[in-house]
Design an enzyme around this catalytic site. Sequence first.
Site, short mmCIF file in Angstrom:
data_model
loop_
_atom_site.label_atom_id
_atom_site.label_comp_id
_atom_site.label_asym_id
_atom_site.label_seq_id
_atom_site.Cartn_x
_atom_site.Cartn_y
_atom_site.Cartn_z
N ALA A 83 0.70 4.12 7.19
CA ALA A 83 1.00 5.70 7.23
C ALA A 83 -0.46 6.24 7.50
CB ALA A 83 1.60 6.05 5.99
N ASN A 113 0.75 -1.19 -0.06
CA ASN A 113 0.03 0.12 0.02
C ASN A 113 0.94 1.21 -0.08
OD1 ASN A 113 -1.79 2.15 0.85
ND2 ASN A 113 -3.31 0.59 1.58
N ASP A 114 1.55 1.52 1.14
CA ASP A 114 2.11 2.78 1.38
C ASP A 114 3.22 2.98 0.13
OD1 ASP A 114 0.56 3.88 3.38
OD2 ASP A 114 2.06 2.93 4.79
N VAL A 115 3.72 1.76 -0.10
CA VAL A 115 5.08 1.67 -0.95
C VAL A 115 4.66 1.94 -2.54
CG1 VAL A 115 6.29 0.26 0.62
CG2 VAL A 115 5.14 -0.78 -1.21
#
Length: 1024
Positions: free
Chosen positions: A442, A401-403
């Site tokens: 995050a 997700n965040d990456v």
Amino acid sequence: MSTLYYNIIAAVLALAILYGLHLMSNVQTAVRGNKLCAISMALAILITMYRDSSLGSPALWVAIALGTAFGLFLSNKVKMIQMPQLVAFLHGFGGGAAAIVGLIMLLDVGTASAFHRIDACLALCSGMTTIAGSFVAAGKLHQLLPQKPIVLTNHSKIINVILGVMLVSLCIYNIAPNFLPSFFIFLMFATGILFGIVFTIRVGGADMPITISLLNSMGGISCAIAGFAVADPLLIAVGGIIGSAGLMLTRVMCKAMNRTLMPILLGQSSVTGKPAAPVAAAPKTSAPRASAPKAEAAAQSAGQKDAAIAQLLTTAKNVIIVPGYGMALAQAQHKVKQLADALEARGAKVEYAIHPVAGRMPGHMNVLLAEANVDYEHLLEMDTVNPMFPDADLVIVVGANDVVNPAANTAEGTPIYGMPILEADKAKAVIICNYDEKPGYAGVPNPLYTKPGVFMLLGDAAKTVATLAGYAAGQAPAAGAQTNVAPNADAQAAQLLTTAKNVIIVPGYGMALAQAQHKVKQLADALEARGAKVEYAIHPVAGRMPGHMNVLLAEANVDYEHLLEMDTVNPMFPDADLVIVVGANDVVNPAANTAEGTPIYGMPILEADKAKAVIICNYDEKPGYAGVDNPLYTKPGVIMMLGDAARTVDNLVKLASGSAPVAAAQADVAPDADAQAARLLTTAKNVIIVPGYGMALAQAQHKVKQLADALEARGAKVEYAIHPVAGRMPGHMNVLLAEANVEYEHLLEMDTVNPMFPDADLVIVVGANDVVNPAANTAEGTPIYGMPILEADKARAVIICNYDEKPGYAGVDNPLYTRPDVIMMLGDAAKTVDNLVKLASGSAPVAASEAPKKEAAQDALQALKTAKNVIIVPGYGMALAQAQHKVKQLADALEARGAKVEYAIHPVAGRMPGHMNVLLAEANVEYEHLLEMDTVNPMFPNADLVIVVGANDVVNPAANTAEGTPIYGMPILEADKAKAVIICNYDEKPGYAGVDNPLYTRPGVTLMLGDASASLDKLLAMVR
């Protein structure tokens, strides 16, 4: 050994370790490098022991043996997904070893100089900091501790005080080593631990990769300092290598996340500065999306979507797979490899994009994919793979997700702003296999999810990736996903059960979990009564120990000669008319014959798939412990009966016994049950009451006495029938009824009372089962066969006040329950008897207690459908029912309808601090939604709906008013202030404090009584 020779050997070994680390930077030579480092470390230990003349020390060899055994145990026991916490855990041991060296130098050996003394103190402080911090990090990663940063009041001041005390202690001890030495050594020891804990707890789970790297470095530095303390150049060199490598890795990780180290250690999960711009986060709706060329993809049917995905998979030539932590959680790396193989078989080129912080430790994705035999040269780092995304025909994101969140480039003030990401959004098409659409760690919404050309496949990654692998291999998408049970599944099952002549039952661990062995025996008896031959197929590893199934089935009186081993039973499956699988998965999984590279490949299985028909009574359709999908589940002729095995097998027992399949579950009480009971109670002249253990459990003896008094006031004669084993000790019922002032001469023993039953106008059974079960006269082979019983069945009418219709302790169904002239009043005996008291006293029966329940159910349904702000209150009842996963499913279903769901956590809701947090974290509830009392209480008045799951005292408003009670003055969760409340509790009894809860009778409160898991299933069905 001379110092010169030792120093030369130390230098050679240090160089060997450095060279080993160099080899580990490349997968082709990594195993060789690992072995070289391990051998060098072993030689270092032996050389050190030789120099110190301690090779002959038994204690050291025992310690080495224990350490080796522990390491081998961990290597076999710890799963690959648990590797991050294991690495953090092992770092702690390095720091702990250094602390022990420092402690021994200070306490036992004594230090030769001020230099060595200072080094010993530093080794003690830094070593204890490392071990404490590492264990906290491991706890966070293992979800034993909250992953959210824990920031204490005046956190920085606390750290400064700890460091100040540590520094003062270190200085005083070294300036005046003879002034209270033990006291200052203890202070250094304690402040080292406290500093490690306090500085690590405020690091969030998303920043753990950097923290692990830093703790690795600290462990090495601690060892190097310990080396100075004992003047050992080899320990100095090895510690220095580890320390510097850890620092380099920490720097690499910080750079990958565009972070600096200090804000992370200070618990700041984002850059400081201006607040986040509202538009910078993921815009969920925007005008361009409606008019984009591929916007219709969002509105297409599931079948069209699957067809489009299949088309992409069969035509893409350049494919990039992005793995993330969700892949690790789902253990989907083997599925990912199968998908890549299927794509490559079609001529596609497949690469893997590895982000440095995609997992929970450096190299996490590399390790998992290497485990699935992915070639290392296809694992591309960010700098290499990012220029390749624009040319990619397809990107497949698996649990990341965040990456891959493009908001990192625009959403100022968010934790990921400025973090380098994998530029998956630049590809021509993207398929995302994530569990849900929630933001990552995050907490920043991902605009990639709503971008045209992006397909979302939500759910367990192992399943969704397996679906993609099937499409890539050429399987056509099904018109619909599936139906777990065909509309006429019961009818089909009934047909099979009543006609099958050769039946094989396959028991598994699910049977053990559900304690369904007695139900299985009842099913076999029912089948045999119809003329069927029944055998049991026993797989050696079906349970959790050899012979597990044999023991359980023997407990249910299954004859041992029918428990057939694999070699005996496998040739019998092709001739079997029916196989019934109860809680078994891997041991009947045909994929063991074909799925190369999986844990069960080549494992001998029970060949249930060769039978003419199969009924599977499993809890769900998930893969077994091996994580391999079972093709038996989708094979034609297989009927799936999902849910608790005890219930599904009980359903089969009824079907095998000839009961017609019913559309609805039941009607516990006939519409005119109260009216019939009232007529009996007001006209009966000879009444016999039969008390049982259920009366004792409900503490209903006083209600029973009130009922008898009301009957006698109407002119009835009341006697009590006492069975010798009705309670849990001889005279149990007599004692309880004497406590309620029942006269002893009315407590009649079995020989006296049995002749009186035929003349009784009415028998009232209160919490008794086996002792009035007529099956004792007919059911040969059962535990109660031949047991003398109270002949209540001979009375003219019977009212039974039992908790439910389940069999008693003997596990034998009671035919009295289904007799036409028997009235069943189910539920807590104190309540049902109280209802009888009112009816006997002349109160008119209400139309039916179901009417309010129906209204309540409608209110609950309405609230579930419309609520936008929902708060869930978990309690110990949730823990007892192991219902945390059901709670998460309910929350997901509510959020899918647009509701916002939070969890209200009371500090004493469970049986230990953080009990609810741990259970809900196990079900993947995000920590930021677990709100403490001070935070959540102001939110209750605005809540459209509160759902209480197994909690009582912690939501009891009586705590504010009931002076003199145990909970008076206790802060509670103010669920009573919400607009609507649904309570999923086992019963209406008071909680542990013994104080009645007025919330139960408040308007707008719906009670869903019974097992919390079953109640949550009902709510889920309402939401869906």
